[in-house]
Design a protein around this motif. Structure first.
Motif, PDB file in Angstrom:
ATOM      1  N   THR A 108      76.988  24.792  22.251  1.00  0.00           N
ATOM      2  CA  THR A 108      76.378  25.066  23.552  1.00  0.00           C
ATOM      3  C   THR A 108      76.922  26.366  24.128  1.00  0.00           C
ATOM      4  OG1 THR A 108      76.072  22.722  24.011  1.00  0.00           O
ATOM      5  CG2 THR A 108      76.067  24.191  25.910  1.00  0.00           C
ATOM      6  N   TRP A 109      78.232  26.536  24.050  1.00  0.00           N
ATOM      7  CA  TRP A 109      78.863  27.735  24.575  1.00  0.00           C
ATOM      8  C   TRP A 109      78.317  28.976  23.860  1.00  0.00           C
ATOM      9  CZ3 TRP A 109      84.907  28.267  24.942  1.00  0.00           C
ATOM     10  CH2 TRP A 109      85.243  29.403  25.691  1.00  0.00           C
ATOM     11  N   GLY A 110      78.230  28.904  22.548  1.00  0.00           N
ATOM     12  CA  GLY A 110      77.691  30.032  21.785  1.00  0.00           C
ATOM     13  C   GLY A 110      76.254  30.351  22.170  1.00  0.00           C
ATOM     14  N   THR A 111      75.451  29.328  22.407  1.00  0.00           N
ATOM     15  CA  THR A 111      74.060  29.518  22.820  1.00  0.00           C
ATOM     16  C   THR A 111      73.988  30.212  24.173  1.00  0.00           C
ATOM     17  OG1 THR A 111      73.367  27.563  21.591  1.00  0.00           O
ATOM     18  CG2 THR A 111      71.888  28.321  23.316  1.00  0.00           C
ATOM     19  N   VAL A 112      74.818  29.769  25.100  1.00  0.00           N
ATOM     20  CA  VAL A 112      74.845  30.381  26.432  1.00  0.00           C
ATOM     21  C   VAL A 112      75.233  31.858  26.330  1.00  0.00           C
ATOM     22  CG1 VAL A 112      76.089  30.390  28.633  1.00  0.00           C
ATOM     23  CG2 VAL A 112      75.213  28.247  27.703  1.00  0.00           C
TER      24      VAL A 112
ATOM     25  N   ASP B 100      81.279  37.842  21.890  1.00  0.00           N
ATOM     26  CA  ASP B 100      81.896  36.595  22.350  1.00  0.00           C
ATOM     27  C   ASP B 100      81.228  35.389  21.703  1.00  0.00           C
ATOM     28  OD1 ASP B 100      83.652  37.972  24.040  1.00  0.00           O
ATOM     29  OD2 ASP B 100      82.245  37.919  25.718  1.00  0.00           O
ATOM     30  N   SER B 101      79.907  35.462  21.570  1.00  0.00           N
ATOM     31  CA  SER B 101      79.169  34.369  20.947  1.00  0.00           C
ATOM     32  C   SER B 101      79.623  34.151  19.505  1.00  0.00           C
ATOM     33  CB  SER B 101      77.664  34.662  20.992  1.00  0.00           C
ATOM     34  OG  SER B 101      76.946  33.639  20.376  1.00  0.00           O
ATOM     35  N   ILE B 102      79.809  35.227  18.773  1.00  0.00           N
ATOM     36  CA  ILE B 102      80.260  35.133  17.380  1.00  0.00           C
ATOM     37  C   ILE B 102      81.620  34.443  17.307  1.00  0.00           C
ATOM     38  CG2 ILE B 102      81.076  36.506  15.405  1.00  0.00           C
ATOM     39  CD1 ILE B 102      78.806  38.541  16.184  1.00  0.00           C
ATOM     40  N   GLU B 103      82.515  34.820  18.202  1.00  0.00           N
ATOM     41  CA  GLU B 103      83.852  34.214  18.217  1.00  0.00           C
ATOM     42  C   GLU B 103      83.772  32.700  18.469  1.00  0.00           C
ATOM     43  OE1 GLU B 103      87.784  34.357  21.063  1.00  0.00           O
ATOM     44  OE2 GLU B 103      86.555  36.169  20.922  1.00  0.00           O
TER      45      GLU B 103
ATOM     46  N   LYS C  14      84.385  29.256  15.955  1.00  0.00           N
ATOM     47  CA  LYS C  14      85.239  28.096  16.270  1.00  0.00           C
ATOM     48  C   LYS C  14      84.519  26.805  15.904  1.00  0.00           C
ATOM     49  CE  LYS C  14      87.934  30.101  20.050  1.00  0.00           C
ATOM     50  NZ  LYS C  14      88.280  30.016  21.482  1.00  0.00           N
ATOM     51  N   ALA C  15      83.226  26.757  16.235  1.00  0.00           N
ATOM     52  CA  ALA C  15      82.432  25.561  15.911  1.00  0.00           C
ATOM     53  C   ALA C  15      82.321  25.383  14.402  1.00  0.00           C
ATOM     54  CB  ALA C  15      81.045  25.662  16.548  1.00  0.00           C
ATOM     55  N   ILE C  16      82.140  26.488  13.678  1.00  0.00           N
ATOM     56  CA  ILE C  16      82.020  26.424  12.215  1.00  0.00           C
ATOM     57  C   ILE C  16      83.313  25.911  11.583  1.00  0.00           C
ATOM     58  CG2 ILE C  16      81.793  27.853  10.141  1.00  0.00           C
ATOM     59  CD1 ILE C  16      79.651  29.483  11.712  1.00  0.00           C
ATOM     60  N   LYS C  17      84.455  26.302  12.140  1.00  0.00           N
ATOM     61  CA  LYS C  17      85.730  25.807  11.615  1.00  0.00           C
ATOM     62  C   LYS C  17      85.836  24.290  11.779  1.00  0.00           C
ATOM     63  CE  LYS C  17      88.433  29.996  12.143  1.00  0.00           C
ATOM     64  NZ  LYS C  17      89.438  30.707  12.937  1.00  0.00           N
TER      65      LYS C  17
ATOM     66  N   GLN D 118      72.658  30.277  14.333  1.00  0.00           N
ATOM     67  CA  GLN D 118      73.080  30.870  15.597  1.00  0.00           C
ATOM     68  C   GLN D 118      73.947  32.109  15.345  1.00  0.00           C
ATOM     69  OE1 GLN D 118      75.339  28.102  17.928  1.00  0.00           O
ATOM     70  NE2 GLN D 118      74.660  28.982  19.852  1.00  0.00           N
ATOM     71  N   LEU D 119      74.872  31.999  14.416  1.00  0.00           N
ATOM     72  CA  LEU D 119      75.727  33.124  14.063  1.00  0.00           C
ATOM     73  C   LEU D 119      74.889  34.285  13.545  1.00  0.00           C
ATOM     74  CD1 LEU D 119      78.557  34.322  13.634  1.00  0.00           C
ATOM     75  CD2 LEU D 119      78.609  33.155  11.411  1.00  0.00           C
ATOM     76  N   SER D 120      73.911  33.977  12.736  1.00  0.00           N
ATOM     77  CA  SER D 120      73.016  34.998  12.200  1.00  0.00           C
ATOM     78  C   SER D 120      72.282  35.729  13.322  1.00  0.00           C
ATOM     79  CB  SER D 120      72.023  34.350  11.236  1.00  0.00           C
ATOM     80  OG  SER D 120      71.170  35.314  10.693  1.00  0.00           O
ATOM     81  N   CYS D 121      71.825  35.007  14.321  1.00  0.00           N
ATOM     82  CA  CYS D 121      71.127  35.629  15.458  1.00  0.00           C
ATOM     83  C   CYS D 121      72.032  36.613  16.189  1.00  0.00           C
ATOM     84  CB  CYS D 121      70.631  34.570  16.433  1.00  0.00           C
ATOM     85  SG  CYS D 121      69.270  33.582  15.824  1.00  0.00           S
ATOM     86  N   ALA D 122      73.274  36.209  16.427  1.00  0.00           N
ATOM     87  CA  ALA D 122      74.214  37.086  17.127  1.00  0.00           C
ATOM     88  C   ALA D 122      74.500  38.337  16.303  1.00  0.00           C
ATOM     89  CB  ALA D 122      75.506  36.341  17.424  1.00  0.00           C
ATOM     90  N   LEU D 123      74.670  38.162  14.999  1.00  0.00           N
ATOM     91  CA  LEU D 123      74.940  39.309  14.127  1.00  0.00           C
ATOM     92  C   LEU D 123      73.738  40.248  14.050  1.00  0.00           C
ATOM     93  CD1 LEU D 123      76.844  37.364  11.352  1.00  0.00           C
ATOM     94  CD2 LEU D 123      77.827  39.131  12.844  1.00  0.00           C
ATOM     95  N   MET D 124      72.543  39.674  14.018  1.00  0.00           N
ATOM     96  CA  MET D 124      71.328  40.503  13.995  1.00  0.00           C
ATOM     97  C   MET D 124      71.220  41.335  15.273  1.00  0.00           C
ATOM     98  SD  MET D 124      69.518  40.127  11.192  1.00  0.00           S
ATOM     99  CE  MET D 124      67.790  40.408  11.515  1.00  0.00           C
TER     100      MET D 124
END
Length: 182
Positions: free
Chosen positions: A128-132, A141-144, A148-151, A162-168
């Motif tokens: 949720t935090w990453g989405t926000v 910040d979203s990637i970071e 954490k969620a992936i770990k 979601q990570l892919s979207c932030a990187l794109m």
């Protein structure tokens, strides 16, 4: 699965013993499952009349207000719920989303920081935090946060999307492709 029968039985039980708040809570939950928010809310508020500190009734009331787009009311009940049951992690994400929909960015981000201490191992919270953060275009910040969620939950494919979207968004295309196909 037969909600009409369930509601009939809950109504009968409540008629027999109107002091049984658990039954009333389940009756409200049956309405909630049908997305009959007004009827659910009526039952949850009735529970809170006799048990004002019932964390589940507070959470469900907050959830119904959220579904009715009454975000200030939702925040009020959700905060009360976690004050009695800090482990109710569902509340934290909803509080954040309420602030987001109220266009209160600072409160939204502050609530996330505060609640991180209370649910450090909840991957859904970090999701949720990453989405926000993505919605606020805070991509680094979203990637970071997503990492954490992936770990915590490395087998959850939605996190890699979601990570892919932030990187794109940061034009880090090779990393985005690797994250997407992970």
């Amino acid at each position: 699965k037969d909600f009409e029968l369930a509601k009939t039985n809950f109504r009968k039980c409540y008629t027999i013993d109107s002091t049984n708040m658990y039954n009333l809570l389940l009756w409200g939950a049956a309405y909630l499952r049908e997305e009959n928010y007004e009827s659910a809310l009526k039952r949850f508020l009735k529970v809170l009349e006799s048990q004002p500190f019932n964390p589940e009734a507070l959470y469900l009331t907050g959830y119904v207000f959220f579904k009715l787009n009454k975000y200030e009311e939702s925040i009020n009940y959700l905060k009360k719920s976690v004050s009695f049951n800090p482990d109710k992690t569902e509340c934290y994400s909803l509080i954040c989303e309420c602030y987001f929909y109220l266009n209160k960015k600072d409160e939204c981000l502050a609530s996330l920081k505060d609640y991180e201490q209370k649910c450090p191992k909840d991957w859904k919270f970090y999701n949720t935090w990453g989405t926000v953060l993505l919605k606020y275009e805070m991509f680094e910040d979203s990637i970071e946060v997503i990492n954490k969620a992936i770990k915590i939950k490395p087998d959850e494919s939605s996190l890699y999307n979601q990570l892919s979207c932030a990187l794109m968004a940061l034009k880090r295309y090779d990393e985005a492709i690797n994250a997407f196909y992970n």
